[in-house]
Design a protein around this motif. Structure first.
Motif, PDB file in Angstrom:
ATOM      1  N   MET A 148     -24.595 -27.352 -11.060  1.00 27.19           N
ATOM      2  CA  MET A 148     -24.660 -26.598 -12.467  1.00 27.19           C
ATOM      3  C   MET A 148     -25.965 -25.839 -12.190  1.00 27.19           C
ATOM      4  O   MET A 148     -26.927 -26.639 -12.257  1.00 27.19           O
ATOM      5  CB  MET A 148     -24.518 -27.214 -13.577  1.00 27.19           C
ATOM      6  N   ILE A 149     -25.994 -24.577 -12.552  1.00 30.01           N
ATOM      7  CA  ILE A 149     -27.246 -23.800 -12.871  1.00 30.01           C
ATOM      8  C   ILE A 149     -27.723 -23.870 -14.136  1.00 30.01           C
ATOM      9  O   ILE A 149     -26.756 -23.077 -15.194  1.00 30.01           O
ATOM     10  CB  ILE A 149     -27.266 -22.197 -12.360  1.00 30.01           C
ATOM     11  N   GLU A 150     -28.857 -24.203 -14.605  1.00 37.32           N
ATOM     12  CA  GLU A 150     -29.513 -23.920 -16.206  1.00 37.32           C
ATOM     13  C   GLU A 150     -29.688 -22.502 -16.565  1.00 37.32           C
ATOM     14  O   GLU A 150     -30.161 -21.979 -15.809  1.00 37.32           O
ATOM     15  CB  GLU A 150     -30.441 -24.978 -16.177  1.00 37.32           C
ATOM     16  N   ALA A 151     -29.221 -22.266 -17.458  1.00 32.29           N
ATOM     17  CA  ALA A 151     -29.564 -20.619 -18.034  1.00 32.29           C
ATOM     18  C   ALA A 151     -30.988 -20.817 -18.638  1.00 32.29           C
ATOM     19  O   ALA A 151     -31.160 -21.665 -19.257  1.00 32.29           O
ATOM     20  CB  ALA A 151     -28.412 -20.386 -19.264  1.00 32.29           C
ATOM     21  N   TYR A 152     -31.891 -19.696 -18.206  1.00 29.37           N
ATOM     22  CA  TYR A 152     -33.080 -19.695 -18.664  1.00 29.37           C
ATOM     23  C   TYR A 152     -32.901 -19.007 -20.270  1.00 29.37           C
ATOM     24  O   TYR A 152     -32.182 -18.423 -20.534  1.00 29.37           O
ATOM     25  CB  TYR A 152     -33.850 -18.816 -17.940  1.00 29.37           C
ATOM     26  N   GLY A 153     -33.925 -19.622 -21.108  1.00 32.16           N
ATOM     27  CA  GLY A 153     -33.889 -18.937 -22.329  1.00 32.16           C
ATOM     28  C   GLY A 153     -32.770 -19.952 -23.384  1.00 32.16           C
ATOM     29  O   GLY A 153     -32.456 -19.289 -24.459  1.00 32.16           O
ATOM     30  N   ASP A 154     -32.482 -21.162 -22.965  1.00 32.67           N
ATOM     31  CA  ASP A 154     -31.532 -21.836 -23.724  1.00 32.67           C
ATOM     32  C   ASP A 154     -32.194 -22.397 -24.945  1.00 32.67           C
ATOM     33  O   ASP A 154     -31.616 -22.908 -26.042  1.00 32.67           O
ATOM     34  CB  ASP A 154     -30.682 -22.668 -22.967  1.00 32.67           C
ATOM     35  N   ALA A 155     -33.578 -22.683 -24.827  1.00 34.36           N
ATOM     36  CA  ALA A 155     -34.278 -23.321 -26.047  1.00 34.36           C
ATOM     37  C   ALA A 155     -35.130 -22.326 -26.549  1.00 34.36           C
ATOM     38  O   ALA A 155     -35.976 -21.362 -25.776  1.00 34.36           O
ATOM     39  CB  ALA A 155     -35.097 -24.697 -25.201  1.00 34.36           C
ATOM     40  N   ASP A 156     -35.409 -22.670 -27.698  1.00 34.39           N
ATOM     41  CA  ASP A 156     -36.489 -21.807 -28.621  1.00 34.39           C
ATOM     42  C   ASP A 156     -37.598 -22.829 -28.665  1.00 34.39           C
ATOM     43  O   ASP A 156     -37.398 -23.834 -28.872  1.00 34.39           O
ATOM     44  CB  ASP A 156     -35.930 -21.343 -30.008  1.00 34.39           C
ATOM     45  N   ILE A 157     -38.760 -21.986 -28.730  1.00 37.59           N
ATOM     46  CA  ILE A 157     -40.194 -22.793 -29.069  1.00 37.59           C
ATOM     47  C   ILE A 157     -40.896 -22.265 -30.047  1.00 37.59           C
ATOM     48  O   ILE A 157     -40.725 -21.023 -30.175  1.00 37.59           O
ATOM     49  CB  ILE A 157     -40.997 -22.515 -27.474  1.00 37.59           C
ATOM     50  N   PHE A 158     -41.080 -23.332 -30.789  1.00 37.76           N
ATOM     51  CA  PHE A 158     -41.590 -22.996 -32.130  1.00 37.76           C
ATOM     52  C   PHE A 158     -43.058 -23.486 -32.193  1.00 37.76           C
ATOM     53  O   PHE A 158     -43.202 -24.454 -31.670  1.00 37.76           O
ATOM     54  CB  PHE A 158     -41.010 -23.443 -33.358  1.00 37.76           C
ATOM     55  N   PHE A 159     -43.994 -23.120 -32.617  1.00 39.25           N
ATOM     56  CA  PHE A 159     -45.298 -23.204 -32.863  1.00 39.25           C
ATOM     57  C   PHE A 159     -45.762 -23.659 -34.381  1.00 39.25           C
ATOM     58  O   PHE A 159     -45.376 -22.452 -35.340  1.00 39.25           O
ATOM     59  CB  PHE A 159     -46.369 -22.438 -32.146  1.00 39.25           C
ATOM     60  N   PRO A 160     -46.543 -24.525 -34.875  1.00 35.98           N
ATOM     61  CA  PRO A 160     -47.058 -24.787 -36.415  1.00 35.98           C
ATOM     62  C   PRO A 160     -47.880 -23.517 -36.437  1.00 35.98           C
ATOM     63  O   PRO A 160     -48.683 -22.868 -35.571  1.00 35.98           O
ATOM     64  CB  PRO A 160     -47.715 -25.756 -36.335  1.00 35.98           C
ATOM     65  N   THR A 161     -47.818 -22.936 -37.780  1.00 31.17           N
ATOM     66  CA  THR A 161     -48.506 -21.612 -37.944  1.00 31.17           C
ATOM     67  C   THR A 161     -49.250 -21.690 -39.380  1.00 31.17           C
ATOM     68  O   THR A 161     -48.564 -22.197 -40.353  1.00 31.17           O
ATOM     69  CB  THR A 161     -47.531 -20.289 -37.923  1.00 31.17           C
ATOM     70  N   ASP A 162     -50.360 -21.387 -39.441  1.00 33.17           N
ATOM     71  CA  ASP A 162     -51.031 -21.311 -40.650  1.00 33.17           C
ATOM     72  C   ASP A 162     -50.715 -19.801 -41.374  1.00 33.17           C
ATOM     73  O   ASP A 162     -51.566 -18.780 -40.723  1.00 33.17           O
ATOM     74  CB  ASP A 162     -52.463 -21.429 -40.411  1.00 33.17           C
ATOM     75  N   PHE A 163     -50.196 -19.532 -42.018  1.00 32.12           N
ATOM     76  CA  PHE A 163     -49.648 -18.202 -42.679  1.00 32.12           C
ATOM     77  C   PHE A 163     -50.589 -17.557 -43.188  1.00 32.12           C
ATOM     78  O   PHE A 163     -50.783 -16.425 -43.332  1.00 32.12           O
ATOM     79  CB  PHE A 163     -48.380 -18.422 -43.316  1.00 32.12           C
TER      80      PHE A 163
END
Length: 93
Positions: free
Chosen positions: A1-16
């Motif tokens: 099985m080949i894993e699809a790229y971009g399947d996970a979102d990455i979020f970063f803490p942000t000081d708005f």
């Protein structure tokens, strides 16, 4: 099985609050931070921070993403995320 790229979102803490200050400073829309006494009017930006559900209610189509059980991933997921919107408040011709 080949894993699809971009399947996970990455979020970063942000000081708005800091992001808003950086946005205004870097875009040249406000000179209030410089203490300038220039006679030129200060240009302003309109900024708003919305939680994901409020953003999706305003700009998405949540009626089309509701499941039969009533669960709506567009509104119910990512409760700990926000959107930062920033636009000029005048015509930029």
């Amino acid at each position: 099985m080949i894993e699809a790229y971009g399947d996970a979102d990455i979020f970063f803490p942000t000081d708005f609050w800091l992001l808003e200050k950086i946005d205004h400073y870097c875009s040249g829309w406000s000179n209030e931070h410089t203490g300038s006494r220039s006679s030129k009017p200060v240009k302003k930006r309109r900024t708003i921070t919305l939680d994901t559900a409020a953003f999706m209610e305003e700009f998405g189509l949540p009626i089309k993403t509701k499941t039969r059980s009533g669960y709506n991933p567009l509104l119910d997921d990512f409760k700990n995320t926000k959107f930062y919107l920033s636009v000029p408040t005048h015509n930029t011709k």
